[in-house]
Design a protein around this motif. Sequence first.
Motif, PDB file in Angstrom:
ATOM      1  N   ARG A  70      81.834 -24.161 -94.821  1.00  8.73           N
ATOM      2  CA  ARG A  70      82.433 -22.886 -95.216  1.00  8.73           C
ATOM      3  C   ARG A  70      82.474 -22.749 -96.738  1.00  8.73           C
ATOM      4  O   ARG A  70      82.192 -21.680 -97.286  1.00  8.73           O
ATOM      5  CB  ARG A  70      83.840 -22.765 -94.648  1.00  8.73           C
ATOM      6  CG  ARG A  70      83.899 -22.585 -93.147  1.00  8.73           C
ATOM      7  CD  ARG A  70      85.327 -22.722 -92.657  1.00  8.73           C
ATOM      8  NE  ARG A  70      85.435 -22.578 -91.208  1.00  8.73           N
ATOM      9  CZ  ARG A  70      86.516 -22.899 -90.507  1.00  8.73           C
ATOM     10  NH1 ARG A  70      87.589 -23.373 -91.133  1.00  8.73           N
ATOM     11  NH2 ARG A  70      86.538 -22.740 -89.204  1.00  8.73           N
ATOM     12  N   MET A  74      80.396 -19.679 -98.660  1.00  8.14           N
ATOM     13  CA  MET A  74      81.104 -18.582 -99.329  1.00  8.14           C
ATOM     14  C   MET A  74      80.723 -18.449-100.800  1.00  8.14           C
ATOM     15  O   MET A  74      81.016 -17.428-101.422  1.00  8.14           O
ATOM     16  CB  MET A  74      82.618 -18.786 -99.218  1.00  8.14           C
ATOM     17  CG  MET A  74      83.164 -19.843-100.144  1.00  8.14           C
ATOM     18  SD  MET A  74      84.925 -20.137 -99.896  1.00  8.14           S
ATOM     19  CE  MET A  74      85.214 -21.351-101.187  1.00  8.14           C
ATOM     20  N   GLU A 281      89.284 -18.779 -96.565  1.00 12.59           N
ATOM     21  CA  GLU A 281      88.011 -18.877 -95.855  1.00 12.59           C
ATOM     22  C   GLU A 281      87.658 -20.327 -95.541  1.00 12.59           C
ATOM     23  O   GLU A 281      87.138 -20.629 -94.457  1.00 12.59           O
ATOM     24  CB  GLU A 281      86.889 -18.229 -96.679  1.00 12.59           C
ATOM     25  CG  GLU A 281      85.557 -18.221 -95.949  1.00 12.59           C
ATOM     26  CD  GLU A 281      84.525 -17.323 -96.599  1.00 12.59           C
ATOM     27  OE1 GLU A 281      83.338 -17.434 -96.239  1.00 12.59           O
ATOM     28  OE2 GLU A 281      84.903 -16.500 -97.462  1.00 12.59           O
ATOM     29  N   GLU A 286      87.576 -17.011 -92.127  1.00 12.50           N
ATOM     30  CA  GLU A 286      87.696 -15.554 -92.272  1.00 12.50           C
ATOM     31  C   GLU A 286      87.542 -15.163 -93.734  1.00 12.50           C
ATOM     32  O   GLU A 286      88.169 -15.740 -94.609  1.00 12.50           O
ATOM     33  CB  GLU A 286      89.057 -15.082 -91.762  1.00 12.50           C
ATOM     34  CG  GLU A 286      89.277 -13.579 -91.898  1.00 12.50           C
ATOM     35  CD  GLU A 286      90.689 -13.167 -91.530  1.00 12.50           C
ATOM     36  OE1 GLU A 286      90.977 -11.954 -91.578  1.00 12.50           O
ATOM     37  OE2 GLU A 286      91.509 -14.052 -91.217  1.00 12.50           O
ATOM     38  N   ARG A 287      86.721 -14.146 -93.986  1.00 14.24           N
ATOM     39  CA  ARG A 287      86.481 -13.695 -95.365  1.00 14.24           C
ATOM     40  C   ARG A 287      87.424 -12.542 -95.703  1.00 14.24           C
ATOM     41  O   ARG A 287      87.429 -11.507 -95.035  1.00 14.24           O
ATOM     42  CB  ARG A 287      85.028 -13.265 -95.527  1.00 14.24           C
ATOM     43  CG  ARG A 287      84.643 -12.862 -96.950  1.00 14.24           C
ATOM     44  CD  ARG A 287      83.143 -12.991 -97.144  1.00 14.24           C
ATOM     45  NE  ARG A 287      82.740 -14.382 -97.035  1.00 14.24           N
ATOM     46  CZ  ARG A 287      81.586 -14.785 -96.485  1.00 14.24           C
ATOM     47  NH1 ARG A 287      80.752 -13.889 -95.983  1.00 14.24           N
ATOM     48  NH2 ARG A 287      81.294 -16.070 -96.424  1.00 14.24           N
TER      49      ARG A 287
END
Length: 486
Positions: A70, A74, A281, A286-287
């Motif tokens: 992650r 990101m 995140e 979750e962004r």
Amino acid sequence: MITFYTVISWLFFFSYWLLIAGVTLRILMKRRAVPSAMAWLLIIYILPLVGIIAYFLFGELYLGKRRAERAKSMQPYTTNWLKALQNYQHIFTTQNSDVAIPLFKLCERRQGIGGVKGNQLELLTHADDTLKILIQDIKRARHNIEMVFYIWQSGGLVDQVVESLIAAASRGVHCRLMLDSAGSRQFFCGSFPIKMRNAGIEIVEALKVNLFRVFLRRMDLRQHRKVILIDNFIAYTGSMNMVDPRCFKQNAGVGQWIDLMVRMEGPAATTIGIVYACDWEIETGERILPPPPCINKILSAQKSNRIIQVIASGPGFSEELIHQALLTVVYAARRQLIMTTPYFVPSDDLLHAICTAAHREVDVNIIVPRNNDSMMVRWASRSFFTELLESGVKIYQFKDGLLHSKSVLVDGQLSLIGTANLDMRSLWLNFEITLLVDDAIFGSTLAGIQDDYIAHSVLLDADQWAKRSFKSRITEQLFYFFSPLL
């Protein structure tokens, strides 16, 4: 049969030393600091099996496969967000004081974003004031509230914070809480998480401690940030956990915890928001990238032109940046350097920089608590005192509680305030956040607070220190051996 057992013995012997050789090679290939590498090698060779297990548990900064993926995925989105933020040129500073220029250039180069101006700042030194002001800000919130804390413990005014968050969620404010699993263990065992989640508040238990995953992620990695964001414009950070000192660790024998928080309004909240979004995140997948700064609010805040740079550290963020920042400001000091920290276990580089500053006739002052809640850190800290005193550093031992605030003031102009202690865990391991404030008026306010700390402290006398017992000296050196691992 003798031949069979002989073969088995040789295979075991060969595998045993192959494992030790492999771990040794891995330590050397990591190019870690020499004292840390030597400490690990000594532990492994003195207590081989225990040392190898300990190294795999605590020796490397491993976030875990899922979180690491992650963090990597990101980065392009975060980079694009930061590039888009550059369009708001009016929020970025183009001038810094002489003492701040090297540090701000370092942070801009490594993080991809410069310092921002147009911020209003308020230093909060009392927990009651901090919690009461926060409750009022929560009551006025209209869109979103995000928080991350290492420790959240119920009791006292904290319960009123919880009630105000529940009320905010009921009127449609989006509330998110991210709390460290180990630090907030007592909170997660209570009834408040269920009550808050039922009210619509998202609560994430960060970096869960799970014995079944003990070899898949470093278990002592902690989410140590203390951050509050309200409506993407108001932000808090500093040393204070979400606790009421009157209800926190009353049996520890160190007195009430003394903390320092900064409340800010302005574009600094936007830059802190991107740190929170990255943390969220990494932990959840979750962004939630924050919106761009509100131009109208920023223009109204221009009357207070405080310049702020935000430093974030931890897995997925710029490596060693807080350590580099501290070295930069210590070497930049020309007149005075004041440092407050509850846990003082510096790297060799930082210790050398502090002693060198004192030899350059910089007035160096270090304020630490006389009583500490960590026995290991207390003894390890004392192992550095002799070298500091011989260099001319003044060491003050705060006597009216556990001084938990983390601050650095350089030449009365450049201030560093945040969550990072002057120890190995904060400098190399945990998720931390530090504010850099380039402003003489703010520096003067911080100096007043530090002067008050000194007024409630005892100056360590070099002659008396030299007369301490042989037993104390041995104990100090024993814990100094473990200082790279603390």
